[in-house]
Design an enzyme around this catalytic site. Structure first.
Site, mmCIF file in Angstrom:
data_model
loop_
_atom_site.group_PDB
_atom_site.id
_atom_site.type_symbol
_atom_site.label_atom_id
_atom_site.label_comp_id
_atom_site.label_asym_id
_atom_site.label_seq_id
_atom_site.Cartn_x
_atom_site.Cartn_y
_atom_site.Cartn_z
ATOM 1 N N SER A 1 0.866 -1.180 0.000
ATOM 2 C CA SER A 1 0.000 0.000 0.000
ATOM 3 C C SER A 1 0.906 1.235 0.000
ATOM 4 O O SER A 1 1.707 1.399 -0.913
ATOM 5 C CB SER A 1 -0.948 -0.030 1.208
ATOM 6 N N THR A 2 0.824 2.064 1.031
ATOM 7 C CA THR A 2 1.611 3.294 1.063
ATOM 8 C C THR A 2 3.105 2.992 0.989
ATOM 9 O O THR A 2 3.626 2.192 1.751
ATOM 10 C CB THR A 2 1.325 4.081 2.350
ATOM 11 N N HIS B 1 -2.634 -1.030 -3.429
ATOM 12 C CA HIS B 1 -3.772 -0.133 -3.237
ATOM 13 C C HIS B 1 -3.587 1.113 -4.110
ATOM 14 O O HIS B 1 -2.694 1.918 -3.865
ATOM 15 C CB HIS B 1 -3.879 0.296 -1.771
ATOM 16 N N MET C 1 -0.120 1.085 5.005
ATOM 17 C CA MET C 1 -0.964 1.365 6.163
ATOM 18 C C MET C 1 -1.927 0.205 6.401
ATOM 19 O O MET C 1 -2.284 -0.523 5.486
ATOM 20 C CB MET C 1 -1.801 2.626 5.930
ATOM 21 N N ASP D 1 -4.453 -4.875 5.858
ATOM 22 C CA ASP D 1 -4.950 -5.657 4.738
ATOM 23 C C ASP D 1 -3.917 -6.728 4.376
ATOM 24 O O ASP D 1 -2.735 -6.430 4.202
ATOM 25 C CB ASP D 1 -5.214 -4.750 3.528
#
Length: 363
Positions: free
Chosen positions: A185-186, A212, A305, A308
């Site tokens: 993600s991030t 993401h 973050m 998930d």
């Protein structure tokens, strides 16, 4: 503790809107506003904010150049605001390579259809980016600096051979690994570029990528990865058959699963449903792999973050899959890999460089 914010955008309206949304929460204080990149560089040096929100397209100096200059002098956590277009996606990816941590769409409705949820998410993301201020100067991946990052985006001709069908002969508790899946993600775009670019052309294992990202961004990101990597990379399409030596990236706003159809393992895509936070969701992809591959999977969870991937990794692990997690020191945001590590699901916890070195051995 007050989070001191510098807002950078050439639109007075956008600056005013961001200020209003942030200062609805007393935790935030806007300490300056810049209307072009040059002014942003000057104010970043004089005001020393905790976080900067940065537009991409601006007069005098654009946001990408401003990010490079700020990160090259006094690094500061930066959140980019981008148009939801292919051009905007490409520019945002350039900004992330230059050192920005995260990005959001400029329009609230593109963040979330519910306006109040969108405002909350904007504050949450700014807060999370700001939380990295004390770690930026010492984090190894933060110093995958301009030379390394620019080398990732440099165009270079790559000959991509046709591969024979075979698998990476690395064994798990239940046999040979038949699929590599990388999730993030991030901070993921830069991290994925770094590790995937190390995979040799002769790698013949199918690869899935879950990042993401919004729809236009995944298409641009896949194109960028295909340029940078020796393996073939593209955005996944519904019905795709998993192929050796090809990496398929889950499209934004869709959920990506793998299903067994007439003896073939195929991609099954569906739109995000109500109540699903992430799209593509790592958990949803991992769950499907646990059923189809019966554990013959290596799942690598990179920076990001939230948590998930944790629930899906648990199912994969129960079927005998291998799970790797990125370490805290090299993660942009130590959320997703932390959830894996703290749940005791990780077979190995590696730095980003160690993961890259392992990927060099894929064949």
């Amino acid at each position: 503790m007050t989070i001191r914010v510098l807002i950078v955008d050439d639109s007075n309206f956008i600056c005013k809107r961001i200020r209003e949304i942030l200062e609805e929460d007393q935790e935030f204080k806007v300490i300056g506003v810049a209307h072009d990149g040059r002014e942003a560089v000057e104010l970043a040096a004089s005001l020393q904010p905790d976080v900067i929100t940065m537009d991409v397209e601006m007069p005098i100096m654009d946001g990408i150049t401003a990010v490079k200059k700020i990160m090259g002098t006094r690094p500061c956590p930066i959140l980019m605001f981008s148009a939801m277009t292919q051009v905007g996606a490409q520019a945002t990816l350039d900004a992330l390579n230059a050192g920005a941590i995260d990005f959001l769409p400029k329009q609230l409705e593109d963040i979330d259809a519910n306006r109040e949820t969108a405002r909350y998410l904007l504050r949450y993301r700014v807060r999370m980016v700001a939380s990295q201020a004390t770690r930026m100067s010492s984090r190894p991946m933060a110093r995958v600096g301009l030379e390394e990052r620019e080398s990732l985006t440099a165009e270079k001709p790559i000959v991509k051979p046709i591969r024979a069908v075979s698998v990476w002969p690395k064994t798990s508790s239940s046999g040979k690994i038949e699929l590599l899946v990388v999730a993030a993600s991030t901070g993921g775009p830069v991290a994925m570029q770094y590790v995937l670019s190390k995979i040799p052309a002769e790698c013949s294992i199918p690869i899935l990528l879950v990042q993401h990202m919004p729809p236009n961004f995944t298409k641009s990101f896949a194109e960028r990865l295909n340029l940078l990597c020796s393996i073939n990379v593209r955005e996944a399409r519904d019905g795709d058959v998993l192929q050796p030596g090809t990496a398929l990236l889950g499209p934004g706003a869709m959920q990506m699963q793998v299903k067994q159809v007439a003896g073939e393992r195929r991609i099954a895509l569906r739109p995000k449903q109500s109540g699903e936070i992430y799209s593509p969701s790592v958990d949803i992809t991992f769950d499907s792999l646990a059923e189809v591959f019966a554990g013959h999977v290596l799942a690598v969870v990179l920076t990001g973050m939230g948590a998930d991937g944790k629930a899906g990794a648990m199912k994969l692990r129960q079927r005998g899959a291998q799970i790797w997690a990125q370490d805290e020191a090299t993660s942009t945001i130590y959320g997703m890999p932390k959830a894996i590590a703290e749940a005791g699901l990780a077979d190995h916890i590696y730095s980003l460089e160690e993961i890259a070195n392992q990927f060099k051995k894929l064949h």
